[in-house]
Design a protein around this motif. Sequence first.
Motif, PDB file in Angstrom:
ATOM      1  N   GLY A 145      34.705  36.596  54.714  1.00  0.00           N
ATOM      2  CA  GLY A 145      34.795  35.452  55.610  1.00  0.00           C
ATOM      3  C   GLY A 145      35.460  34.250  54.961  1.00  0.00           C
ATOM      4  N   LEU A 146      36.017  34.437  53.787  1.00  0.00           N
ATOM      5  CA  LEU A 146      36.782  33.389  53.132  1.00  0.00           C
ATOM      6  C   LEU A 146      38.042  34.021  52.572  1.00  0.00           C
ATOM      7  N   THR A 147      39.035  33.230  52.289  1.00  0.00           N
ATOM      8  CA  THR A 147      40.294  33.771  51.806  1.00  0.00           C
ATOM      9  C   THR A 147      40.325  33.759  50.289  1.00  0.00           C
ATOM     10  N   ARG A 148      40.510  34.960  49.733  1.00  0.00           N
ATOM     11  CA  ARG A 148      40.646  35.120  48.285  1.00  0.00           C
ATOM     12  C   ARG A 148      41.904  35.932  48.026  1.00  0.00           C
ATOM     13  N   THR A 149      42.288  36.020  46.766  1.00  0.00           N
ATOM     14  CA  THR A 149      43.446  36.824  46.394  1.00  0.00           C
ATOM     15  C   THR A 149      42.977  38.025  45.590  1.00  0.00           C
ATOM     16  N   GLU A 150      43.141  39.194  46.179  1.00  0.00           N
ATOM     17  CA  GLU A 150      42.761  40.445  45.540  1.00  0.00           C
ATOM     18  C   GLU A 150      43.849  40.853  44.545  1.00  0.00           C
ATOM     19  N   VAL A 151      43.433  41.467  43.440  1.00  0.00           N
ATOM     20  CA  VAL A 151      44.360  42.018  42.451  1.00  0.00           C
ATOM     21  C   VAL A 151      44.239  43.533  42.518  1.00  0.00           C
ATOM     22  N   ILE A 152      45.385  44.203  42.711  1.00  0.00           N
ATOM     23  CA  ILE A 152      45.395  45.661  42.770  1.00  0.00           C
ATOM     24  C   ILE A 152      46.409  46.210  41.775  1.00  0.00           C
ATOM     25  N   CYS A 153      46.243  47.463  41.429  1.00  0.00           N
ATOM     26  CA  CYS A 153      47.182  48.163  40.559  1.00  0.00           C
ATOM     27  C   CYS A 153      48.439  48.496  41.359  1.00  0.00           C
ATOM     28  N   LYS A 154      49.574  48.127  40.829  1.00  0.00           N
ATOM     29  CA  LYS A 154      50.853  48.387  41.491  1.00  0.00           C
ATOM     30  C   LYS A 154      51.136  49.883  41.601  1.00  0.00           C
ATOM     31  N   GLN A 155      50.693  50.648  40.646  1.00  0.00           N
ATOM     32  CA  GLN A 155      50.989  52.078  40.588  1.00  0.00           C
ATOM     33  C   GLN A 155      50.171  52.892  41.589  1.00  0.00           C
ATOM     34  N   CYS A 156      48.857  52.652  41.663  1.00  0.00           N
ATOM     35  CA  CYS A 156      47.988  53.525  42.469  1.00  0.00           C
ATOM     36  C   CYS A 156      47.160  52.790  43.512  1.00  0.00           C
ATOM     37  N   GLU A 157      47.345  51.484  43.628  1.00  0.00           N
ATOM     38  CA  GLU A 157      46.645  50.647  44.606  1.00  0.00           C
ATOM     39  C   GLU A 157      45.144  50.513  44.359  1.00  0.00           C
ATOM     40  N   ALA A 158      44.701  50.747  43.136  1.00  0.00           N
ATOM     41  CA  ALA A 158      43.276  50.577  42.817  1.00  0.00           C
ATOM     42  C   ALA A 158      42.894  49.105  42.912  1.00  0.00           C
ATOM     43  N   HIS A 159      41.751  48.836  43.498  1.00  0.00           N
ATOM     44  CA  HIS A 159      41.206  47.479  43.505  1.00  0.00           C
ATOM     45  C   HIS A 159      40.719  47.165  42.092  1.00  0.00           C
ATOM     46  N   LEU A 160      41.182  46.041  41.546  1.00  0.00           N
ATOM     47  CA  LEU A 160      40.793  45.640  40.190  1.00  0.00           C
ATOM     48  C   LEU A 160      39.834  44.468  40.186  1.00  0.00           C
ATOM     49  N   GLY A 161      40.020  43.528  41.088  1.00  0.00           N
ATOM     50  CA  GLY A 161      39.216  42.307  41.135  1.00  0.00           C
ATOM     51  C   GLY A 161      39.941  41.259  41.956  1.00  0.00           C
ATOM     52  N   HIS A 162      39.807  40.002  41.540  1.00  0.00           N
ATOM     53  CA  HIS A 162      40.432  38.879  42.241  1.00  0.00           C
ATOM     54  C   HIS A 162      41.000  37.886  41.237  1.00  0.00           C
ATOM     55  N   VAL A 163      41.901  37.035  41.697  1.00  0.00           N
ATOM     56  CA  VAL A 163      42.453  35.974  40.868  1.00  0.00           C
ATOM     57  C   VAL A 163      42.162  34.640  41.547  1.00  0.00           C
TER      58      VAL A 163
END
Length: 189
Positions: A145-163
Motif C-alpha cells: 500500500g506504499l510505493t517502494r523500489t524493489e531490487v531484482i536479479c537481472k539474470q533470473c528475476e529473483a527478488h532480492l530486496g528493496h532500495v
Amino acid sequence: MARLLRALWGSPFRGAPLRAVGGPAGRGGAGAGPEDAGSLPKHGPSLTKSEWQKKLTPEQFYVTREKGTEAPFSGVYLNNKESGMYHCVCCDSPLFSCRLVNVFHSSEKKYCSGTGWPAFSEAHRASGSDERDTGILRRVDTSLGLTRTEVICKQCEAHLGHVFPDGPGPSGQRFCINSVALRFKPRKH
C-alpha cells in the motif's frame, strides 16, 4: 524500528511489479518507453515453479520467487565483514561486492544500516547512477500500500530486496537485501 520491522516481516511482500524504475533511459529504467515497462531481458534457462522449489530451500524460494522477506536481524550475511562477492542464490550472477578496508570498516559499499538486513550503497559494477553493467534491476513495488523500489536479479528475476534513498554518501542509497537471496564467495588473498 525493530518492532515495526518484525511486524512487517509477517506480511507477505507480494504484488506484481508495475514497471522498471531507475537507471538510464532505454535500459528498463526511468524514461523507458511503455513497451519496456516491467520487461526484463531474458538470459539463460527459465525454470518452472517446481524446478525452483527443487533447487532452493523453502526460505530461499519464498524470498526470491514469491517476493517474501527474511526476518530482520536473522540473515547469515548481516554482520559479514569479509572481502568478496555476493552472488544471486538462484543463478549465481554477481550482485554486490565487499572489500575489507580495515578492521573496523568492511567496505565502502557494504555497511551496517541497523535495519536488520545486509545493506549496500551500490551494486557491483555500478558507475555512479549508471547501473547498466550491474546484475540488478529496479521495479516499482506497491504491495504494502506504499510505493517502494524493489531490487531484482537481472539474470533470473529473483527478488532480492528493496532500495531506499536514506543511505550514506556519495550515492545516498541503501540497498536492503535479504541474506537468503545471496551466496557469498570470499575473495582469495
